[in-house]
Design an enzyme around this catalytic site. Structure first.
Site, PDB file in Angstrom:
ATOM      1  N   GLY A   1       1.195   2.896  -2.629  1.00 56.55           N
ATOM      2  CA  GLY A   1       0.805   3.739  -3.598  1.00 56.55           C
ATOM      3  C   GLY A   1       1.273   3.564  -5.042  1.00 56.55           C
ATOM      4  O   GLY A   1       1.556   4.258  -5.905  1.00 56.55           O
ATOM      5  N   LYS A   2       1.468   2.235  -5.106  1.00 56.25           N
ATOM      6  CA  LYS A   2       2.070   1.473  -6.450  1.00 56.25           C
ATOM      7  C   LYS A   2       1.312   2.094  -7.733  1.00 56.25           C
ATOM      8  O   LYS A   2       1.521   2.351  -8.593  1.00 56.25           O
ATOM      9  CB  LYS A   2       2.327  -0.121  -6.150  1.00 56.25           C
ATOM     10  CG  LYS A   2       3.401  -0.350  -5.021  1.00 56.25           C
ATOM     11  CD  LYS A   2       3.602  -1.817  -4.905  1.00 56.25           C
ATOM     12  CE  LYS A   2       2.246  -2.463  -4.417  1.00 56.25           C
ATOM     13  NZ  LYS A   2       2.103  -2.203  -2.921  1.00 56.25           N
ATOM     14  N   GLY A   3      -0.187   1.599  -7.251  1.00 54.74           N
ATOM     15  CA  GLY A   3      -1.050   1.531  -8.387  1.00 54.74           C
ATOM     16  C   GLY A   3      -1.023   3.044  -8.936  1.00 54.74           C
ATOM     17  O   GLY A   3      -1.089   3.234 -10.271  1.00 54.74           O
TER      18      GLY A   3
ATOM     19  N   GLY B   1      -4.745  -4.446  -3.564  1.00 50.87           N
ATOM     20  CA  GLY B   1      -5.909  -3.317  -4.090  1.00 50.87           C
ATOM     21  C   GLY B   1      -5.035  -2.060  -4.404  1.00 50.87           C
ATOM     22  O   GLY B   1      -4.231  -1.345  -3.525  1.00 50.87           O
ATOM     23  N   HIS B   2      -5.005  -1.838  -5.644  1.00 52.13           N
ATOM     24  CA  HIS B   2      -4.272  -0.668  -6.213  1.00 52.13           C
ATOM     25  C   HIS B   2      -5.151   0.574  -6.581  1.00 52.13           C
ATOM     26  O   HIS B   2      -6.097   0.239  -7.406  1.00 52.13           O
ATOM     27  CB  HIS B   2      -3.344  -1.243  -7.175  1.00 52.13           C
ATOM     28  CG  HIS B   2      -2.348  -2.057  -7.036  1.00 52.13           C
ATOM     29  ND1 HIS B   2      -1.377  -2.608  -7.726  1.00 52.13           N
ATOM     30  CD2 HIS B   2      -2.039  -2.608  -5.838  1.00 52.13           C
ATOM     31  CE1 HIS B   2      -0.691  -3.619  -7.100  1.00 52.13           C
ATOM     32  NE2 HIS B   2      -1.006  -3.659  -6.038  1.00 52.13           N
TER      33      HIS B   2
ATOM     34  N   THR C   1      -9.817  -4.937   1.978  1.00 50.05           N
ATOM     35  CA  THR C   1     -10.330  -5.560   3.131  1.00 50.05           C
ATOM     36  C   THR C   1     -11.127  -4.233   3.962  1.00 50.05           C
ATOM     37  O   THR C   1     -12.016  -4.724   4.751  1.00 50.05           O
ATOM     38  CB  THR C   1      -9.626  -6.483   3.975  1.00 50.05           C
ATOM     39  OG1 THR C   1      -8.517  -5.692   4.441  1.00 50.05           O
ATOM     40  CG2 THR C   1      -9.230  -7.737   3.222  1.00 50.05           C
TER      41      THR C   1
ATOM     42  N   GLN D   1       1.658  -6.346  -3.393  1.00 53.28           N
ATOM     43  CA  GLN D   1       2.384  -6.347  -2.006  1.00 53.28           C
ATOM     44  C   GLN D   1       3.655  -5.588  -1.946  1.00 53.28           C
ATOM     45  O   GLN D   1       3.597  -4.496  -2.572  1.00 53.28           O
ATOM     46  CB  GLN D   1       2.528  -8.020  -1.751  1.00 53.28           C
ATOM     47  CG  GLN D   1       1.193  -8.740  -1.701  1.00 53.28           C
ATOM     48  CD  GLN D   1       0.511  -8.983  -2.873  1.00 53.28           C
ATOM     49  OE1 GLN D   1       1.115  -9.673  -3.489  1.00 53.28           O
ATOM     50  NE2 GLN D   1      -0.721  -8.842  -3.084  1.00 53.28           N
TER      51      GLN D   1
ATOM     52  N   ASP E   1       0.887  -1.314  -0.012  1.00 50.84           N
ATOM     53  CA  ASP E   1       0.068  -0.062   0.119  1.00 50.84           C
ATOM     54  C   ASP E   1       0.808   1.301   0.093  1.00 50.84           C
ATOM     55  O   ASP E   1       0.376   2.237   0.642  1.00 50.84           O
ATOM     56  CB  ASP E   1      -0.962   0.097   1.189  1.00 50.84           C
ATOM     57  CG  ASP E   1      -1.655  -1.207   1.277  1.00 50.84           C
ATOM     58  OD1 ASP E   1      -2.241  -1.840   0.307  1.00 50.84           O
ATOM     59  OD2 ASP E   1      -2.092  -1.860   2.314  1.00 50.84           O
TER      60      ASP E   1
HETATM   61  P1  GDP Z   1      -0.825   0.418  -3.825  1.00 46.81           P
HETATM   62  O1  GDP Z   1      -1.527  -0.994  -3.105  1.00 46.81           O
HETATM   63  O2  GDP Z   1       0.438   0.272  -3.397  1.00 46.81           O
HETATM   64  O3  GDP Z   1      -1.106   0.583  -4.755  1.00 46.81           O
HETATM   65  O4  GDP Z   1      -1.370   1.373  -2.739  1.00 46.81           O
HETATM   66  P2  GDP Z   1      -3.013   1.580  -2.305  1.00 46.81           P
HETATM   67  O5  GDP Z   1      -3.683   1.993  -3.447  1.00 46.81           O
HETATM   68  O6  GDP Z   1      -3.558   0.338  -1.564  1.00 46.81           O
HETATM   69  O7  GDP Z   1      -3.048   2.442  -1.215  1.00 46.81           O
HETATM   70  C1  GDP Z   1      -2.492   4.075  -1.447  1.00 46.81           C
HETATM   71  C2  GDP Z   1      -3.538   4.942  -0.998  1.00 46.81           C
HETATM   72  O8  GDP Z   1      -2.715   6.131  -1.045  1.00 46.81           O
HETATM   73  C3  GDP Z   1      -4.640   5.169  -2.181  1.00 46.81           C
HETATM   74  O9  GDP Z   1      -5.838   5.482  -1.607  1.00 46.81           O
HETATM   75  C4  GDP Z   1      -4.041   6.058  -3.190  1.00 46.81           C
HETATM   76  O10 GDP Z   1      -4.974   6.846  -3.747  1.00 46.81           O
HETATM   77  C5  GDP Z   1      -3.334   7.115  -2.238  1.00 46.81           C
HETATM   78  N1  GDP Z   1      -2.206   7.765  -2.650  1.00 46.81           N
HETATM   79  C6  GDP Z   1      -1.370   7.364  -3.471  1.00 46.81           C
HETATM   80  N2  GDP Z   1      -0.206   8.522  -3.662  1.00 46.81           N
HETATM   81  C7  GDP Z   1      -0.622   9.301  -2.600  1.00 46.81           C
HETATM   82  C8  GDP Z   1      -0.120  10.416  -2.420  1.00 46.81           C
HETATM   83  O11 GDP Z   1       0.968  11.008  -2.674  1.00 46.81           O
HETATM   84  N3  GDP Z   1      -0.432  11.287  -1.355  1.00 46.81           N
HETATM   85  C9  GDP Z   1      -1.977  11.040  -0.810  1.00 46.81           C
HETATM   86  N4  GDP Z   1      -2.165  11.816  -0.063  1.00 46.81           N
HETATM   87  N5  GDP Z   1      -2.515   9.791  -1.217  1.00 46.81           N
HETATM   88  C10 GDP Z   1      -1.876   9.112  -2.042  1.00 46.81           C
HETATM   89  P1  IMO Z   2      -0.994  -4.421  -2.187  1.00 44.89           P
HETATM   90  O1  IMO Z   2      -0.642  -4.588  -3.822  1.00 44.89           O
HETATM   91  C1  IMO Z   2      -0.768  -4.778   2.022  1.00 44.89           C
HETATM   92  C2  IMO Z   2      -0.851  -8.805   3.586  1.00 44.89           C
HETATM   93  C3  IMO Z   2      -2.155  -9.316   4.463  1.00 44.89           C
HETATM   94  C4  IMO Z   2      -1.589 -10.157   5.531  1.00 44.89           C
HETATM   95  C5  IMO Z   2      -0.355 -10.933   4.531  1.00 44.89           C
HETATM   96  C6  IMO Z   2      -0.915 -12.151   4.038  1.00 44.89           C
HETATM   97  O2  IMO Z   2      -2.212  -3.415  -2.296  1.00 44.89           O
HETATM   98  O3  IMO Z   2       0.186  -3.508  -1.705  1.00 44.89           O
HETATM   99  P2  IMO Z   2      -2.532 -12.871   2.065  1.00 44.89           P
HETATM  100  O4  IMO Z   2      -3.944 -12.741   1.913  1.00 44.89           O
HETATM  101  O5  IMO Z   2      -1.723 -12.320   1.010  1.00 44.89           O
HETATM  102  O6  IMO Z   2      -2.312 -14.383   2.204  1.00 44.89           O
HETATM  103  O7  IMO Z   2      -2.182 -12.079   3.193  1.00 44.89           O
HETATM  104  O8  IMO Z   2      -0.259  -9.972   3.361  1.00 44.89           O
HETATM  105  N1  IMO Z   2      -1.137  -8.292   2.298  1.00 44.89           N
HETATM  106  C7  IMO Z   2      -1.045  -7.088   1.949  1.00 44.89           C
HETATM  107  N2  IMO Z   2      -0.713  -5.957   2.783  1.00 44.89           N
HETATM  108  N3  IMO Z   2      -0.840  -4.750   0.570  1.00 44.89           N
HETATM  109  C8  IMO Z   2      -1.068  -5.713   0.018  1.00 44.89           C
HETATM  110  O9  IMO Z   2      -1.021  -5.704  -1.567  1.00 44.89           O
HETATM  111  C9  IMO Z   2      -1.355  -6.881   0.550  1.00 44.89           C
HETATM  112  N4  IMO Z   2      -1.402  -8.376   0.041  1.00 44.89           N
HETATM  113  C10 IMO Z   2      -1.331  -8.936   0.897  1.00 44.89           C
HETATM  114  O10 IMO Z   2      -2.814  -8.166   5.078  1.00 44.89           O
HETATM  115  O11 IMO Z   2      -0.812  -9.598   6.281  1.00 44.89           O
HETATM  116 MG    MG Z   3      -2.867  -1.619  -1.727  1.00 47.27          MG
END
Ligand code: GDP
Ligand code: IMO
Ligand code: MG
Length: 419
Positions: free
Chosen positions: A16-18, A41-42, A296, A219, A14
């Protein structure tokens, strides 16, 4: 020289890869997912509209970009079928027939193990990721390939489901209704099969034609199945080696590894988090950064940036460029801390020597920085950032010994600073 860039999370996910993949995909011919499944979840935000993606690569909002789900990904057909309906994917989505399926009994088993662990539960996403990958490596998996011949698929699914039902019964969990599940799968199959192809060949041709390819990591390094404090892990390798095994792209074709570093730390699920903030400040950062799981909805645990762990992530992954995200979330804090090392029994210990027990016991060593007040979300040049913010970023760069090439200052596509 080929142009294959890998985008990786360097922390616990999480980062902010997406958002970064979406931003960079305006220059990409292909965006490729190569491991993980819908535990990812991106989130992409374009024109104030949020797109939470779980399986379809984050290049999908750029109409010219082709999106590939390569062989290393595990696929839940229901989730994929839903996402296919959300976007115009015609002629732009390619799914490997080598992908293994997450089947209903995998999800049931994931939940069953978590329930059985009780207070020792790991906090998985319960999407069936671990059970699906374990079936893959124990020759009990079923690939998308099998969906092409329905009768054979029914035979294989029934064989596996009968065995899994016996296991579920011992857990005291409701068994899978094989007939009903097959009916559902037969519907999803019709939606997904038109996109199934030989993605190895597709990507080899793309390499030959010197196309721009972005590999979208899911991840992060800290939950890599080998390099995490196992068992607080996910079931796939998240480091660039997985580009080779998960998409068939030779390692020497990789020209850049972009390590995404969130300006602080978050983690969903259990396991040690050395810099965790369990106080009000942690709550404040969670709210400001909207740190709730995309998959989740769980509140994410928050901590200071852990450079000891992130340095390890950069080293094991060969990170060539840093992408710093969510630095805007730290605006308004009086002081900001970063972890610059670990101490256990008064002795320094590197991340790589720690298992989960050491990580839970050690004391992080911090360096403290003065914060800044200004809102930085509209800034476009590094030199216009507040001086204290510049210092914080320069320190990260120096400590990790990798240059920063991009800074994200907000969730929207255009909120970034290029260096
Ligand atoms: P990922 O799994 O690495 O793609 O990250 P997620 O999407 O799960 O979580 C990142 C969250 O931060 C998302 O809600 C994005 O919209 C948000 N986000 C990404 N880059 C930035 C940033 O530079 N600043 C802020 N405030 N939010 C960001
Ligand atoms: P993105 O791509 C953050 C975590 C779960 C748990 C562990 C094992 O959005 O960054 P799993 O369901 O993979 O067997 O769970 O890994 N986990 C993540 N945490 N971002 C993710 O993906 C994750 N994918 C799995 O919360 O701790
Ligand atoms: Mg994520």
């Amino acid at each position: 020289m080929s142009n294959v860039s890998v985008i990786l999370g360097t922390q616990w996910g999480d980062e902010g890869k997406g958002k970064i993949v979406d931003l960079l995909s305006s220059n990409a011919d292909y965006v490729v997912r190569f491991h993980g499944g819908n535990n990812a979840g991106h989130t992409i935000v374009v024109n104030n509209k949020k797109y939470p993606l779980h399986l379809i690569p984050s290049g999908i909002l750029n109409p010219k970009t082709k999106c590939v789900i390569a062989n290393g990904v595990v696929i839940d057909l229901e989730v994929l079928a839903e996402e296919i309906k959300m976007f115009d994917v015609r002629g732009r989505l390619f799914i490997s027939d080598r992908c293994h399926l997450i089947l209903p009994y995998h999800k049931a088993l994931d939940q069953a193990y978590e329930n059985a662990r009780g207070s020792q539960k790991l906090g998985t996403t319960t999407r069936g990721i671990g059970p699906a990958y374990s079936d893959k490596v124990s020759y009990n998996g079923i690939r998308i390939y099998e969906l092409k011949d329905w009768n054979l698929f029914v035979e294989k699914f029934t064989f596996q489901a009968n065995i899994k039902n016996k296991i579920l019964k011992t857990f005291g969990i409701k068994e899978i209704n094989i007939k009903k599940e097959l009916e559902k799968i037969s519907k999803f199959r019709k939606i997904v099969l038109p996109f199934v192809t030989d993605t190895f060949l597709l990507l080899q041709n793309a390499l030959f034609q010197k196309k721009n390819i972005l590999m979208e990591g899911a991840q992060a390094v800290m939950i890599d199945v080998d390099f995490s404090p196992y068992p607080f892990s996910t079931a796939s390798n998240t480091i660039p080696g997985a580009v080779n095994t998960g998409a068939g792209i030779p390692v020497q074709e990789i020209s850049k590894v972009l390590g995404v570093v969130k300006a602080y730390t978050s983690r969903v699920g259990g396991g040690p988090l050395p810099t965790e903030l369990t106080d009000k400040l942690g709550d404040e950062i969670r709210e400001k950064g909207k740190e709730y799981g995309t998959t989740t909805g769980r509140p994410r645990r928050i901590g200071w940036l852990d450079l000891e762990a992130t340095k390890f992530a950069c080293e094991v992954s060969g990170v060539t460029d840093l992408v710093i995200t969510k630095i805007d979330v730290l605006s308004g804090l009086k002081n900001i801390k970063v972890c610059i090392g670990y101490k256990l029994n008064n002795k320094s210990i590197p991340y790589s020597s720690c298992g989960y027990q050491e990580l839970a016991k050690l004391t992080p060593e911090y360096k403290e920085f003065p914060g800044w007040e200004e809102d930085i979300m509209k800034i476009k040049n590094f030199k216009d950032l507040p001086k204290n913010c510049q210092e914080y970023l320069r320190f990260i760069e120096k400590f990790l010994n990798v240059k920063i090439s991009l800074i994200s200052v907000g969730p929207q596509r255009e909120e970034y600073i290029k260096i």
